[in-house]
Motif scaffolding. Structure first.
Motif, PDB file in Angstrom:
ATOM      1  N   ALA A   1      19.488  19.621  59.549  1.00 59.13           N
ATOM      2  CA  ALA A   1      18.666  19.893  60.736  1.00 59.13           C
ATOM      3  C   ALA A   1      19.316  20.846  61.721  1.00 59.13           C
ATOM      4  N   GLU A   2      20.625  21.065  61.640  1.00 61.02           N
ATOM      5  CA  GLU A   2      21.259  22.003  62.572  1.00 61.02           C
ATOM      6  C   GLU A   2      20.855  23.446  62.264  1.00 61.02           C
ATOM      7  N   LYS A   3      20.179  23.641  61.140  1.00 65.99           N
ATOM      8  CA  LYS A   3      19.730  24.993  60.780  1.00 65.99           C
ATOM      9  C   LYS A   3      18.461  25.398  61.533  1.00 65.99           C
ATOM     10  N   ILE A   4      17.842  24.439  62.208  1.00 62.87           N
ATOM     11  CA  ILE A   4      16.705  24.786  63.069  1.00 62.87           C
ATOM     12  C   ILE A   4      17.134  24.599  64.515  1.00 62.87           C
ATOM     13  N   SER A   5      16.475  25.284  65.434  1.00 65.39           N
ATOM     14  CA  SER A   5      16.907  25.250  66.834  1.00 65.39           C
ATOM     15  C   SER A   5      16.586  23.908  67.491  1.00 65.39           C
ATOM     16  N   GLU A   6      17.274  23.652  68.591  1.00 64.04           N
ATOM     17  CA  GLU A   6      17.013  22.426  69.358  1.00 64.04           C
ATOM     18  C   GLU A   6      15.548  22.379  69.792  1.00 64.04           C
ATOM     19  N   GLN A   7      15.047  23.531  70.241  1.00 67.73           N
ATOM     20  CA  GLN A   7      13.674  23.573  70.731  1.00 67.73           C
ATOM     21  C   GLN A   7      12.686  23.302  69.596  1.00 67.73           C
ATOM     22  N   THR A   8      12.965  23.854  68.415  1.00 67.04           N
ATOM     23  CA  THR A   8      12.062  23.639  67.280  1.00 67.04           C
ATOM     24  C   THR A   8      12.011  22.159  66.902  1.00 67.04           C
TER      25      THR A   8
ATOM     26  N   ARG B   1       7.762  16.057  69.377  1.00 69.37           N
ATOM     27  CA  ARG B   1       6.613  15.886  70.272  1.00 69.37           C
ATOM     28  C   ARG B   1       5.312  15.817  69.467  1.00 69.37           C
ATOM     29  N   LYS B   2       5.175  16.675  68.480  1.00 69.51           N
ATOM     30  CA  LYS B   2       3.959  16.658  67.660  1.00 69.51           C
ATOM     31  C   LYS B   2       3.845  15.372  66.843  1.00 69.51           C
ATOM     32  N   PHE B   3       4.980  14.780  66.506  1.00 71.88           N
ATOM     33  CA  PHE B   3       4.972  13.494  65.812  1.00 71.88           C
ATOM     34  C   PHE B   3       4.592  12.335  66.746  1.00 71.88           C
ATOM     35  N   GLY B   4       4.466  12.614  68.046  1.00 75.72           N
ATOM     36  CA  GLY B   4       4.041  11.581  68.994  1.00 75.72           C
ATOM     37  C   GLY B   4       5.138  11.000  69.842  1.00 75.72           C
TER      38      GLY B   4
ATOM     39  N   TYR C   1      14.090  13.624  75.420  1.00 73.60           N
ATOM     40  CA  TYR C   1      14.582  14.604  76.387  1.00 73.60           C
ATOM     41  C   TYR C   1      14.408  16.019  75.863  1.00 73.60           C
ATOM     42  N   PRO C   2      13.904  16.930  76.702  1.00 78.78           N
ATOM     43  CA  PRO C   2      13.827  18.338  76.284  1.00 78.78           C
ATOM     44  C   PRO C   2      15.228  18.910  76.154  1.00 78.78           C
ATOM     45  N   PRO C   3      15.398  19.993  75.384  1.00 79.65           N
ATOM     46  CA  PRO C   3      16.743  20.545  75.117  1.00 79.65           C
ATOM     47  C   PRO C   3      17.571  20.803  76.361  1.00 79.65           C
ATOM     48  N   GLU C   4      16.938  21.286  77.417  1.00 77.77           N
ATOM     49  CA  GLU C   4      17.708  21.629  78.623  1.00 77.77           C
ATOM     50  C   GLU C   4      18.270  20.396  79.334  1.00 77.77           C
ATOM     51  N   GLN C   5      17.771  19.219  78.985  1.00 77.39           N
ATOM     52  CA  GLN C   5      18.277  17.995  79.606  1.00 77.39           C
ATOM     53  C   GLN C   5      19.214  17.214  78.684  1.00 77.39           C
ATOM     54  N   MET C   6      19.432  17.695  77.477  1.00 76.33           N
ATOM     55  CA  MET C   6      20.285  16.985  76.522  1.00 76.33           C
ATOM     56  C   MET C   6      21.754  17.274  76.780  1.00 76.33           C
ATOM     57  N   SER C   7      22.581  16.277  76.471  1.00 79.60           N
ATOM     58  CA  SER C   7      24.029  16.514  76.457  1.00 79.60           C
ATOM     59  C   SER C   7      24.365  17.254  75.163  1.00 79.60           C
ATOM     60  N   GLY C   8      25.577  17.728  75.067  1.00 81.67           N
ATOM     61  CA  GLY C   8      25.971  18.460  73.866  1.00 81.67           C
ATOM     62  C   GLY C   8      25.881  17.613  72.618  1.00 81.67           C
ATOM     63  N   SER C   9      26.370  16.371  72.700  1.00 81.46           N
ATOM     64  CA  SER C   9      26.335  15.499  71.528  1.00 81.46           C
ATOM     65  C   SER C   9      24.913  15.078  71.166  1.00 81.46           C
ATOM     66  N   GLN C  10      24.055  15.012  72.167  1.00 84.42           N
ATOM     67  CA  GLN C  10      22.681  14.568  71.928  1.00 84.42           C
ATOM     68  C   GLN C  10      21.915  15.545  71.051  1.00 84.42           C
TER      69      GLN C  10
END
Length: 616
Positions: free
Chosen positions: A391-398, A404-407, A425-434
């Motif tokens: 999953a790290e191959k796709i962006s945090e936003q993606t 979100r689409k999964f509900g 949490y949206p990406p801009e509010q996540m910690s690095g580890s999150q």
């Protein structure tokens, strides 16, 4: 002449002449007759006025004096039923037994007056009261000739009980019909259906909860009213005039829930919670269109004994938890959909995956040597490290957009009172580890209904339909109107969802983490989940365990989620048997046959470890 002198002066009376006394008597008699005639004439005139000229007005005045105040006729509250029409909540007739003590004191039986003593002796066993207490209630306070004519003896008699009382024909005993809300589903359905307050309604400030509160306005109906004629003793005069505006019953609500499945699931989760001494547990069953067939929890409560339990809410909608590895379905599903992985894509999975830029080193639940796993195998053995590598191959936003689409982060379409939208949490509010922990189900929170909805999306060809609980409404005239399903939204491409579904079958096959979830004759896809409970206190440091599965996997019909909070065990394998039991019952209940097809699984391993594929 001499004789006449001695007799005094004589008076000669003319024949036919009347004396003075007789004349006066006749005059008096005539006057008396005239006076009497005059009085009777007045009476006659008054009688004519009362009975002819003003009869209607006087009758109306008399009726108005007998007519009591308007009595509100309560509307029958609408029913809640399950999907087949079986009542889950309904109003039933109950009787309040009342008495006129001065009439009871004159009660006669077999030609003899038996009064209060006789009435108390006959009525006490039928009313469930002691004879002494009932005698006290029935004794007139101001004596048998007084005006003590109203006393409430007993409330809440069932029809057969009142019939037995009424058959005694005790003078001065009658009953008023009332309505009582009953819940045939008991504790199994109470968190969903809810309860009403003491006034029979469910709204803020007056008590009540659950769906009873959500649909109170349509359930309550419109009250009517009655104005009747009452006797001096305060009883309604039979056959006398009554003015009635009928009450309009409330509408009924039909749920998507199947009562028998709900009851079975309730008992299954209760047994598992007690066995594992867990804090609570939930089982949610829905079909591929998001219709909830069961949403059971333990502990629960009795709707007629609110306050006897610490829990009065619906945990499947309210309780949130970190989903753990069931969230890997979203991460790997999004990665498949974005084309950055494939079911047989090969990964070398180390014992630890350091990501210093995010201040985290990712580990699996159990230490292991380096593994040569496919993407399918990563799901099957539930590797946090492997999921992160994918999953790290796709962006945090993606990833966030897919979640979100999964509900995630949104309430269901039920709009249940107290429902949680979870935490995402949206990406801009996540910690690095999150950035990494959300890939494998930590750092976000979901409800059981939301978690089951993820698998509904996969089972439904990649289209998510928000979970629903209402099948339709029944009007007071009996007309049933089905509720339209919420509009669905595509989350995964159809081919992606089919691929992911097949990958999830490896979880329940030999070598997967949920072999105990297999069902004879059916193909089952699913995913286990384990997450730490971060809260402090007695349950802190324990786990949330879950299994969510789909059957038949090759032709999906049902999704079943089992969640156990803070059990003694820390292995998610312990919830698989509960899933198997409930899903087996559901498949039989809805007459869903096996498809007869066989699984040709994707490989879990590659390279030197490929031989492990042949051990399944």
């Amino acid at each position: 002449m001499t004789q006449d002198r001695h007799r005094g002066v004589g008076v000669r009376l003319t024949p036919g002449a009347r004396g003075p006394r007789l004349a006066n008597g006749r005059r008096r008699a005539r006057a008396l007759f005239v006076a009497t005639l005059f009085v009777f004439s007045i009476f006659a005139a008054q009688l004519v006025r009362l009975q002819a000229l003003e009869a209607n007005a006087i009758a109306e005045d008399a009726r108005d004096q007998r007519m009591g105040k308007k009595t509100v006729l309560p509307a029958v509250r609408g029913q809640f039923t399950d999907a087949s029409g079986l009542a889950l909540a309904q109003n039933v007739d109950r009787y309040t037994v009342e008495a006129c003590p001065v009439q009871v004191a004159k009660y006669r039986k077999d030609g003899a007056t038996v009064g209060v003593d006789g009435a108390a002796k006959e009525l006490a066993p039928l009313l469930g009261m002691s004879e002494g207490d009932l005698r006290t209630q029935l004794t007139p306070k101001d004596g048998p000739d007084g005006k003590d004519c109203y006393r409430v003896l007993k409330k809440g008699l069932e029809p057969m009980q009142w019939r037995a009382v009424n058959d005694l024909r005790v003078d001065g005993i009658w009953a008023e019909t009332t309505q009582e809300r009953v819940y045939p589903g008991g504790a199994a359905t109470a968190p969903l259906v809810g309860w009403v307050g003491v006034n029979g309604q469910a709204k803020t400030g007056e008590g009540g909860g659950g769906l009873e509160m959500v649909y109170n306005d349509s359930l309550k109906g419109t009250p009517g009213e009655m104005t009747a004629e009452y006797s001096v003793t305060g009883q309604v005069i039979p056959m006398a005039e009554r003015q009635i505006t009928p009450a309009v019953p409330g509408d009924g609500v039909r749920l998507t829930i199947d009562h028998d499945l709900q009851w079975y699931a309730y008992n299954a989760i209760a047994a598992k919670v007690q066995e594992q001494k867990a804090q609570w547990g939930e089982i949610v069953v829905m079909d591929t269109k998001g219709r909830l067939k069961a949403a059971a929890q333990y502990p629960s409560f009795e709707p007629k004994k609110i306050g006897s339990s610490d829990i009065t809410g619906a945990l499947p909608f309210e309780a949130t938890f970190e989903p753990g590895s069931t969230a890997k379905v979203m991460s790997i599903g999004a990665s498949l959909d974005q084309g950055v992985t494939a079911p047989d894509a090969q990964y070398t999975v180390p014992n630890a995956l350091p990501r210093p830029q995010n201040d985290i080193t990712i580990r699996d639940m159990h230490g292991h040597a380096t593994l040569q796993l496919t993407a399918t195998g990563i799901l099957a053995v539930s590797s946090n490290i492997g999921t992160s590598m994918i999953a790290e191959k796709i962006s945090e936003q993606t990833l966030y957009d897919y979640q979100r689409k999964f509900g995630m982060g949104s309430p269901s379409a039920v709009d249940f009172p107290g429902e949680s939208q979870g935490k995402l949490y949206p990406p801009e509010q996540m910690s690095g580890s999150q950035r990494y922990t959300v890939m494998y189900g930590q750092g976000l929170a979901v409800t059981a209904v939301q978690a089951a909805g993820v698998f509904q999306t996969v089972a439904n060809g990649g289209v998510r339909i928000p979970p629903t609980l209402i099948a339709g409404r029944t009007g007071h005239d009996g007309t049933y109107t089905p509720e339209a399903l919420p509009e669905g939204n595509r989350v995964l491409q159809e081919d992606t969802s089919k691929t992911l579904l097949k990958m999830l079958e490896n979880v329940t096959s030999e070598g997967g983490t949920a072999v105990g979830a297999e069902i004879d004759g059916y193909r089952v896809a699913g995913k286990t989940g384990t997450a730490d409970i971060a809260e402090k206190g007695v349950y802190g440091g324990k786990n949330t365990l879950s299994f969510i599965g789909i059957a038949p996997a090759d032709k999906p019909e049902l999704i079943c989620a089992v969640i156990l909070q803070a059990p003694e065990s820390n292995s998610s394998a312990i919830v698989a048997p509960a899933f198997k039991s409930v899903m087996t019952y559901a498949l039989q209940r809805f007459k869903i046959p096996p498809t007869g097809s066989r699984l040709e699984p994707f490989p879990n391993y590659w390279g030197q470890q490929a031989d492990r594929n042949r051990t399944r």
